[in-house]
Design an enzyme around this catalytic site. Structure first.
Site, PDB file in Angstrom:
ATOM      1  CG  HIS A 102      36.307   9.483 -30.778  1.00  0.00           C
ATOM      2  ND1 HIS A 102      36.179   8.636 -32.307  1.00  0.00           N
ATOM      3  CD2 HIS A 102      37.306   9.890 -30.869  1.00  0.00           C
ATOM      4  CE1 HIS A 102      37.235   8.805 -32.839  1.00  0.00           C
ATOM      5  NE2 HIS A 102      38.167   9.582 -31.936  1.00  0.00           N
ATOM      6  CG  ASP A 141      33.257   7.998 -33.606  1.00  0.00           C
ATOM      7  OD1 ASP A 141      32.988   9.055 -32.992  1.00  0.00           O
ATOM      8  OD2 ASP A 141      34.471   7.618 -33.719  1.00  0.00           O
ATOM      9  N   GLY A 170      45.301  12.306 -33.090  1.00  0.00           N
ATOM     10  CA  GLY A 170      44.992  13.512 -33.496  1.00  0.00           C
ATOM     11  C   GLY A 170      44.378  13.706 -34.831  1.00  0.00           C
ATOM     12  CG  ASN A 171      45.714  11.931 -38.457  1.00  0.00           C
ATOM     13  OD1 ASN A 171      46.799  11.378 -38.167  1.00  0.00           O
ATOM     14  ND2 ASN A 171      45.982  12.697 -39.360  1.00  0.00           N
ATOM     15  CB  SER A 172      40.150  11.025 -34.253  1.00  0.00           C
ATOM     16  OG  SER A 172      40.174   9.786 -33.969  1.00  0.00           O
ATOM     17  CG  LEU A 202      12.716  -5.662 -40.267  1.00  0.00           C
ATOM     18  CD1 LEU A 202      11.461  -5.245 -41.048  1.00  0.00           C
ATOM     19  CD2 LEU A 202      13.741  -6.521 -41.072  1.00  0.00           C
ATOM     20  N   GLY A 203      12.411  -4.657 -36.211  1.00  0.00           N
ATOM     21  CA  GLY A 203      11.696  -5.731 -35.394  1.00  0.00           C
ATOM     22  C   GLY A 203      12.254  -7.034 -35.455  1.00  0.00           C
ATOM     23  CB  ILE A 233      18.944 -11.228 -38.544  1.00  0.00           C
ATOM     24  CG1 ILE A 233      20.378  -9.948 -38.226  1.00  0.00           C
ATOM     25  CG2 ILE A 233      17.868 -10.486 -38.915  1.00  0.00           C
ATOM     26  CD1 ILE A 233      20.477  -9.174 -39.237  1.00  0.00           C
TER      27      ILE A 233
END
Length: 379
Positions: free
Chosen positions: A119, A149, A225-227, A282-283, A286
């Site tokens: 992001h 992310d 700002g830490n991201s 897997l299709g 669940i």
């Protein structure tokens, strides 16, 4: 589980009120032969210099990544007229500043690959990385994965500049303990190379942000700002990528979240090779096993994952999995939590055949399924 209020779940890279910003700044450690900084022997930092040592060992590998997005369309201008064709004057089109920002990232090898949050750089036109010594370089976006992310950058240096860059060691987030001391380094509110410390407050937090959520929660101060910055253990190893905060005012209230570094390690090779992540499929759809469901299936307690749908012509159908089956093991690994199955399937290489231990009509059985490649429409 009650879902978090996304109105107050703040992505830590967005900062500076009134200015659209996207940027990365990180902290890094580079261990070159012969200059390893000696760590204290006691893993408890209280009363020792351990935190100071961890920071000295890693700070040079933290980088500031400043990203610029596409220039906004000029006010009053025709979309068919490029900049500079119309003289400035009353009512004339004016160029709008490009949205900018800053966040955090860290160098992971001597060649200058940088891990950060997706992001922070998603949609950016230009990305620059600022090293600890203040030098700035353009950075190439090597790969990105919106689902986790995570993004991978590469510092672009001039020809002939091949000296090894300081970089960090990626640790093992699976060995983290709740209550363990950690250090966060980044650029909160644009203040470069800021160090905060705290403990691991919880592990495996599922915030409903995606199918592979397993965030590390920490009370180490994490702010806008830490991201993209690193979360370090007391051995100086990266154990997480600081990602978001839970806050009512956009600032730190002692609840921050980091992506486990093992998740990043599992996809870095894909990002380097293909620029994206190839995941298994897997299709099935669940459902979490509850006490009531377990009782209806003749089980004494909830276990495994209930298959409530098998997609037509998918790998599960071809392998013989049926609606109502309860998957209790995936390739020999117990499914202790409902969220374990999507993560295990995602990490399985397409074309690999796996064994599922299931309960069918209350009786044990096994099926062999060849995992296929997840397509975007299937994600």
């Amino acid at each position: 589980m009650m879902k978090p209020n996304w109105k107050i779940l703040t992505v830590a890279a967005l900062l500076f009120v009134g200015i659209p910003m996207l940027s990365i700044v990180g902290s890094g450690r580079s261990l070159q032969a012969g200059n390893a900084y000696a760590l204290s022997t006691d893993i408890n930092p209280v009363g020792t210099n351990r935190i100071t040592e961890v920071v000295k060992w890693n700070d040079q590998a933290v980088v500031g990544v400043h990203s610029t997005m596409k220039v906004a369309q000029m006010r009053g201008s025709s979309p068919h007229k490029p900049f500079g064709q119309t003289p400035f004057g009353p009512g004339a089109p004016m160029p709008q500043p490009a949205p900018q920002g800053s966040g955090s990232g860290f160098i992971i090898d001597a060649e200058g690959h940088v891990l950060t949050n997706n992001h922070v750089v998603d949609g950016a036109d230009k990305v620059q990385v600022q090293l600890h010594d203040g030098k700035e370089y353009e950075a190439e976006l090597i790969g990105q994965d919106a689902v986790t992310d995570i993004a991978l950058l590469k510092i672009v240096r001039k020809d002939g500049h091949t000296s090894p860059l300081p970089h960090m060691k990626l640790g093992d987030s699976a060995t983290l303990d709740v209550g363990e001391w950690v250090v966060a380094i980044g650029n909160p509110f644009g203040l470069q190379h800021t160090v905060t410390t705290g403990i691991v407050s919880a592990k495996g937090r599922n915030l409903g942000a995606g199918p592979y959520d397993a965030f590390i929660q920490t009370d180490a101060s994490i702010n806008p700002g830490n991201s993209g910055g690193p979360l370090l253990n007391m051995n100086g190893d990266v154990v997480g990528i600081n990602t978001m905060i839970l806050s009512g005012n956009g600032g730190n209230v002692g609840i921050g979240f980091a992506i486990p570094i093992n998740m990043a390690k599992s996809i870095v090779s894909d990002l380097m090779k293909d620029g994206k992540v190839t995941r298994g499929w897997l299709g099935v759809t669940i459902q979490k096993m509850t006490l009531e469901l377990a009782s209806s299936f003749g089980l004494n307690e909830p276990q495994g994952v209930l298959v409530n749908g098998v997609l037509p012509k998918g790998p599960a159908e071809r392998g013989g999995l049926l609606r109502g089956d309860v998957i209790v093991q995936y390739n020999g690994q117990e499914l202790a939590d409902f969220a374990d199955l999507p993560k295990l399937v995602a990490k399985t290489r397409p074309g690999e055949t796996v064994t599922l231990n299931i309960l069918r009509n209350g009786k044990p059985a096994t099926v062999q399924i060849t995992i296929e490649k997840m397509q975007e429409r299937q994600a």
